[in-house]
Scaffold this active site. Structure first.
Site, PDB file in Angstrom:
ATOM      1  N   CYS A  89     -15.469 -27.953 -35.249  1.00 21.44           N
ATOM      2  CA  CYS A  89     -15.042 -26.813 -36.072  1.00 21.44           C
ATOM      3  C   CYS A  89     -15.762 -26.770 -37.412  1.00 21.44           C
ATOM      4  CB  CYS A  89     -13.543 -26.843 -36.288  1.00 21.44           C
ATOM      5  SG  CYS A  89     -12.641 -26.743 -34.729  1.00 21.44           S
ATOM      6  N   CYS A 125      -3.154 -22.257 -33.531  1.00 15.79           N
ATOM      7  CA  CYS A 125      -4.171 -21.229 -33.361  1.00 15.79           C
ATOM      8  C   CYS A 125      -4.679 -21.249 -31.919  1.00 15.79           C
ATOM      9  CB  CYS A 125      -5.323 -21.431 -34.335  1.00 15.79           C
ATOM     10  SG  CYS A 125      -6.403 -22.802 -33.929  1.00 15.79           S
TER      11      CYS A 125
END
Ligand SMILES: [Zn+2]
Lengths: 136, 374
Positions: free
Chosen positions: B75, B193
Site C-alpha cells: 500500500c 476498507c
C-alpha cells in the site's frame, strides 16, 4: 499413513524432531540472542535487536493471551474451518506469537493461559494453541 | 513541486488496469499542462499486475521513449514513486517525472500479502486479524468503544458523499456500521476498507522547470518520508512480535516528514490517512501527533477531525469510502490534498487549507508520510 508419519507444515516451526501426534504439547522452534536476550519466531540467524548471531532454541510450551479475535469467513487458502479463534500469545521468553486456538472466542479472554500443541492442518502437522490444562 | 494531478475514480469497472492507469496519467499531464515529451521518466506503483505494467499502461497514451520504472511496496507503492521522484528532482538528476499508481485488486480478503504458505494454510494469513488485534488494543488501553470505531466510518462516509471519485457515496449510521457483518471481532464489514480498482497520478517538477513551463501556482511537496521495519515494529505479515513493546512505523515516518518540512502537527490543516480499518485512523491520530496517547476518541468525538473541524481527516472519505486500490491509494490521497490546497475540493473543501499531509501504511512493514503546502 499413520499420524506419526505425517509431514510437517512449514520449515522448522516445531522444536521436536521425533514422531508427533496431533494434540501433543510441544515447544515452538525460535531463536535466542545470547547478547541481548531477544527471542524471535520463526527462528532467525541474526538478531534484529543487536545484529548479533542468534541461536536456535525452543520456546516454553505455555503462553498468555494478550490479543484475541476470530475469523468468521473462509480466507483464501486457509485449511482451518471457520469460525476459528486466533490469539496473540505472549511467551515467558518475551515474544508473542499468532496462532489458532482450539476454543471458541468467548472462552479465550485476555490473560487466558494456553499451551502450544501440534495441530493437524489439512494433511500436515503445524502448531496451534489449546487452553492450558484443557483437552483441546 | 506538484505541477498536476490526475485520477480515475476508485470502484469496480469493466476496464483493464492499463485503461484505468492511462486515464489517470493523461488527466495528470493535462492538469499540469505538459506533454509526455516534457518528462524525464515515469514511475509506476502497482502491486498485483503483470510484468512491465508501467510500460504496458503507457502504451495506451504514447511512446515517449524515456525510462519507465515499476515500483512495488504494497500500500506504500504510490508513496515509493513519490519518494524516488522527489529525490531525483531534488538531486538535479531529473526535472519532471510522472508518478502513476494503478491497481485492479480482486474482491475480498487480500491473500497475497507476503504471508508464508504455512501461515496461509494455518488460517493466519488474514490481514483483518492484524487490524482486529490493533483495534482490540485500542479498546483495552483507552476509553475507545465500538461506537467510536463505528463513528470513524460514519464520518468518512459522510465526507465521501461529496467525492465523485469515491466508491461508496452513501451516508451510514453507527447502527449500520455496528450491525453490518462481523468480519474479525471487533471489526465489522463497514469498519474495513474494500480492496478495489482505480488509478491516480501526479506530475512532479523542479521549481525552475515549473517557472519555465509557466505553471502559475504549483503545490509544494515539502517532504516525503518512508520507513521500513525496525526491531520492534509489528504489522502484516509478521507471525510474531515482541510481547512487551511495539514501536510505530507511522510515528517514525511522521517525525521524519515533519522535520524535513520544518513543520509540526499543529501546522497541519488537512490530512489523508490510511484508514484501512476504523481503528487504524484512531491509531494514526496518535502516531501522526494529532493528540496524546489515549486522547484519540476525545479528538474524534470533538468533531475536530470532521469537515468543519480544526484538522479534517480524510475529507475524501478515506479508504473506507473510496476503497483501497493498493498501488493507487497513496496517489489518490495526493490528488485529494492537492485539490484541497488549490481550493478546488468543492463541497468537501477545508476552508483556507495551506498545509496538508498524506499517510500510508502497507504490508511488509512500510509507512510513508508526505507534507504538501501552497
Ligand atoms: Zn541481540
Amino acid at each position: 499413513m499413520t499420524a506419526a508419519e505425517r509431514d510437517r507444515l512449514g520449515e522448522g516451526l516445531l522444536a521436536e524432531d521425533g514422531p508427533l501426534v496431533p494434540g501433543k504439547v510441544v515447544g515452538l522452534r525460535a531463536s535466542h540472542c545470547p547478547a541481548c536476550a531477544r527471542w524471535e519466531f520463526p527462528a532467525l540467524a541474526y538478531c534484529p535487536g543487536c545484529d548479533g548471531r542468534a541461536e536456535p532454541s525452543a520456546l516454553s510450551a505455555q503462553a498468555t493471551v494478550i490479543g484475541v479475535t476470530a475469523v468468521l469467513h473462509p480466507p483464501p487458502g486457509a485449511l482451518v474451518p471457520v469460525p476459528y479463534t486466533v490469539a496473540l500469545a505472549a511467551f515467558p521468553e518475551g515474544v508473542a506469537v499468532l496462532g489458532v486456538v482450539t476454543a471458541a472466542l468467548d472462552d479465550v479472554p485476555l490473560g487466558q493461559r494456553v499451551e502450544t500443541v501440534a495441530m493437524l492442518i489439512g494433511e500436515r502437522l503445524g502448531y496451534g494453541f489449546q487452553l492450558a490444562g484443557g483437552a483441546g | 513541486m506538484i505541477a498536476g494531478v490526475g485520477i480515475h475514480p476508485f470502484g469496480r469497472f469493466d476496464l483493464s488496469y492499463r485503461q484505468l492507469g492511462a486515464v489517470a496519467a493523461r488527466d495528470a499531464l493535462a492538469d499540469a499542462g505538459i506533454g509526455l515529451a516534457d518528462l524525464d521518466s515515469i514511475l509506476v506503483g502497482n502491486v498485483g499486475g503483470e510484468m512491465a505494467k508501467g510500460q504496458n499502461t503507457m502504451e495506451l497514451i504514447g511512446r515517449p521513449g524515456i525510462p519507465i520504472i515499476n515500483v512495488e511496496a504494497a500500500c506504500a507503492s504510490s508513496a515509493s514513486t513519490l519518494l524516488l521522484a522527489s529525490q531525483l528532482i531534488n538531486s538535479g538528476a531529473a526535472r519532471a517525472i510522472l508518478c502513476l499508481g494503478v491497481e485492479k485488486a480482486p474482491r475480498g480478503f487480500i491473500a497475497a500479502s507476503g504471508f508464508e504458505q504455512w501461515q496461509i494454510e494455518s488460517g493466519l494469513g488474514v490481514n483483518p486479524v492484524y487490524f482486529a488485534l490493533m483495534a482490540q488494543e485500542l479498546l483495552e488501553t483507552t476509553d475507545a468503544k465500538a461506537a467510536d470505531l463505528a463513528e470513524v466510518s460514519v464520518k468518512n462516509h459522510r465526507h465521501a458523499v461529496a467525492n465523485p471519485n469515491a466508491m461508496y457515496r452513501r451516508e451510514v449510521t453507527q447502527e449500520d456500521v455496528l450491525g453490518s457483518r462481523m468480519v474479525c471481532p471487533p471489526l465489522t464489514l463497514l469498519m474495513l476498507c474494500a480492496p478495489n480498482e482505480g488509478a491516480a497520478a501526479a506530475v512532479l517538477v523542479s521549481a525552475s522547470y515549473a517557472r519555465e513551463l509557466g505553471i502559475s501556482r504549483p503545490v509544494r511537496l515539502n517532504s516525503v518520508a518512508m520507513v521500513s521495519r525496525t526491531a520492534d515494529d509489528w504489522f502484516v505479515p509478521a507471525a510474531s512480535r515482541q510481547a512487551g513493546r511495539r514501536t510505530s512505523l507511522t510515528a517514525r515516518a511522521a517525525a521524519s516528514a515533519y522535520e524535513q518540512a520544518g513543520i509540526g502537527p499543529a501546522d497541519i490543516d488537512v490530512i489523508e490517512c490510511q484508514d484501512t480499518d476504523a481503528a487504524s485512523e484512531l491509531w494514526a491520530y496518535r502516531d501522526l501527533g494529532l493528540c496524546e496517547p489515549g486522547s484519540e476518541t476525545a479528538l474524534l468525538r470533538s468533531g475536530e477531525t470532521a469537515l468543519g473541524g480544526r484538522v479534517p481527516v480524510n475529507p475524501s472519505g478515506g479508504l473506507l469510502s473510496k476503497g483501497e486500490p493498493l498501488g493507487a491509494s497513496g496517489l489518490g490521497q495526493v490528488h485529494e490534498i492537492v485539490q484541497q490546497l488549490r481550493g478546488r475540493a468543492g463541497a468537501r473543501q477545508v476552508t483556507g487549507a495551506r498545509t496538508g499531509i498524506c499517510h500510508v501504511m502497507g504490508a511488509g512493514h512500510n509507512a510513508a508520510v508526505l507534507v504538501a503546502s501552497r
